[in-house]
Design a protein around this motif. Structure first.
Motif, short mmCIF file in Angstrom:
data_model
loop_
_atom_site.label_atom_id
_atom_site.label_comp_id
_atom_site.label_asym_id
_atom_site.label_seq_id
_atom_site.Cartn_x
_atom_site.Cartn_y
_atom_site.Cartn_z
N TYR A 13 0.80 -1.23 0.00
CA TYR A 13 0.00 0.00 0.00
C TYR A 13 0.84 1.28 0.00
CZ TYR A 13 -3.69 -3.28 1.17
OH TYR A 13 -4.57 -4.34 1.17
N GLY A 14 2.14 1.18 0.19
CA GLY A 14 3.02 2.34 0.09
C GLY A 14 2.66 3.49 1.01
N TYR A 43 13.55 1.94 3.30
CA TYR A 43 13.07 1.29 2.07
C TYR A 43 13.22 2.23 0.88
CZ TYR A 43 9.88 -1.60 -0.75
OH TYR A 43 9.33 -2.40 -1.71
N ALA A 44 12.88 3.52 1.11
CA ALA A 44 13.01 4.52 0.03
C ALA A 44 14.47 4.71 -0.36
CB ALA A 44 12.39 5.84 0.49
N GLY A 45 15.36 4.71 0.62
CA GLY A 45 16.76 4.92 0.32
C GLY A 45 17.44 3.73 -0.34
N ARG A 53 10.42 12.17 -0.14
CA ARG A 53 9.62 13.38 0.08
C ARG A 53 8.17 13.03 0.34
NH1 ARG A 53 11.60 16.12 -5.42
NH2 ARG A 53 11.22 13.92 -5.98
N LEU A 54 7.65 12.05 -0.41
CA LEU A 54 6.27 11.63 -0.21
C LEU A 54 6.12 10.79 1.06
CD1 LEU A 54 5.17 10.79 -3.87
CD2 LEU A 54 4.77 12.87 -2.54
N VAL A 55 7.17 10.08 1.43
CA VAL A 55 7.16 9.35 2.71
C VAL A 55 6.98 10.33 3.86
CG1 VAL A 55 8.60 8.05 4.33
CG2 VAL A 55 8.50 7.37 1.94
N ILE A 56 7.74 11.43 3.82
CA ILE A 56 7.65 12.45 4.87
C ILE A 56 6.28 13.11 4.86
CG2 ILE A 56 8.54 14.70 5.59
CD1 ILE A 56 11.31 13.72 4.66
N VAL A 57 5.76 13.42 3.70
CA VAL A 57 4.43 14.04 3.60
C VAL A 57 3.35 13.10 4.14
CG1 VAL A 57 2.65 14.81 1.98
CG2 VAL A 57 5.01 15.56 1.67
N SER A 150 8.41 14.21 11.36
CA SER A 150 8.47 13.46 10.11
C SER A 150 9.75 13.74 9.35
CB SER A 150 7.26 13.80 9.23
OG SER A 150 6.05 13.49 9.89
N CYS A 151 10.18 15.01 9.33
CA CYS A 151 11.41 15.37 8.62
C CYS A 151 12.65 14.80 9.31
CB CYS A 151 11.52 16.90 8.52
SG CYS A 151 10.32 17.66 7.41
N VAL A 152 12.71 14.94 10.63
CA VAL A 152 13.89 14.49 11.37
C VAL A 152 14.06 12.98 11.26
CG1 VAL A 152 14.88 14.22 13.67
CG2 VAL A 152 13.94 16.43 12.97
#
Length: 220
Positions: A13-14, A43-45, A53-57, A150-152
């Motif tokens: 589901y991402g 996983y994104a890296g 960016r979308l993971v953080i959002v 979320s950013c940190v």
């Protein structure tokens, strides 16, 4: 067989899984929201299947929405329950009013920094609602805390990679120990200053505790 493990949900589901899991934790349900964010960032890296960016959002949005739901549950359900049944737990009207007074003064700090602390991350919104924190103030600090958290954690895990997973458990243990010590120290301080705080709370919030659905208090 279908698995509810975060790794499985992420692969299927991402971004929706990230937002949902983090959001459910924000409501006050103990599921691994922070671990999911870290896992998604790693996983994104490593695979680039997800965009960091979308993971953080997704994590920030889930945290924000879940905490808002938790706030309103605490405000609409938690506070009336405290008024009705709190005396069974030793929560007199005076102590309930002290809680409201302290959240009026320090609620923003609790909501903001609570995003980074185990247990508080799950309970801060519920406590804010149950202690009648004003909606605009909660929204401000909750939004800022959700975005920064979320950013940190997202960027930290993205650049640290697998090392982030190994660091997470020791960090959680240390933070949990610090929180327990802070709670113990706060309980001792409140016990010693209860009479003084009760007087200050009465001056700030005169009369019996009021239902936040009917009252409109201005915070400092």
């Amino acid at each position: 067989m279908f698995s509810l493990a975060p790794s499985h949900l992420l692969s299927v589901y991402g971004y929706w899984a990230i937002a949902a899991i983090v959001g459910i934790e924000g409501v006050g349900i103990p599921i691994p929201g922070e671990a999911t964010l870290i896992l998604a960032a790693i996983y994104a890296g490593s695979t680039h299947y997800l965009d960091i960016r979308l993971v953080i959002v997704a994590a920030a949005a889930g945290s924000l929405i879940g905490s808002i739901i938790g706030f309103w549950i605490g405000r609409e359900v938690g506070y009336p329950l405290l008024l009705r049944y709190g005396h069974y737990l030793g929560l007199t009207e005076s102590k309930i009013k002290i809680g409201q007074y302290l959240f009026r003064l320090h609620g923003g700090k609790i909501v903001f920094f609570g995003r980074f602390v185990p247990l508080l991350r799950m309970l801060a919104a519920l406590l804010a609602g149950a202690n009648c924190m004003s909606w605009p103030r909660f929204l401000l600090f909750n939004t800022a805390g959700s975005i920064l958290w979320s950013c940190v954690y997202g960027l930290g895990a993205y650049y640290l990679g697998e090392e982030a997973s190994r660091l997470e458990a020791p960090l959680e243990i240390v933070l949990a120990a610090v929180v327990l010590l802070m709670i113990l120290a706060a309980a001792i301080l409140l016990r010693r200053r209860e009479a003084e705080l009760a007087q200050a709370a009465e001056r700030a919030l005169p009369g019996p505790p009021q239902d936040p659905r009917r009252a409109r208090w201005r915070e400092r």
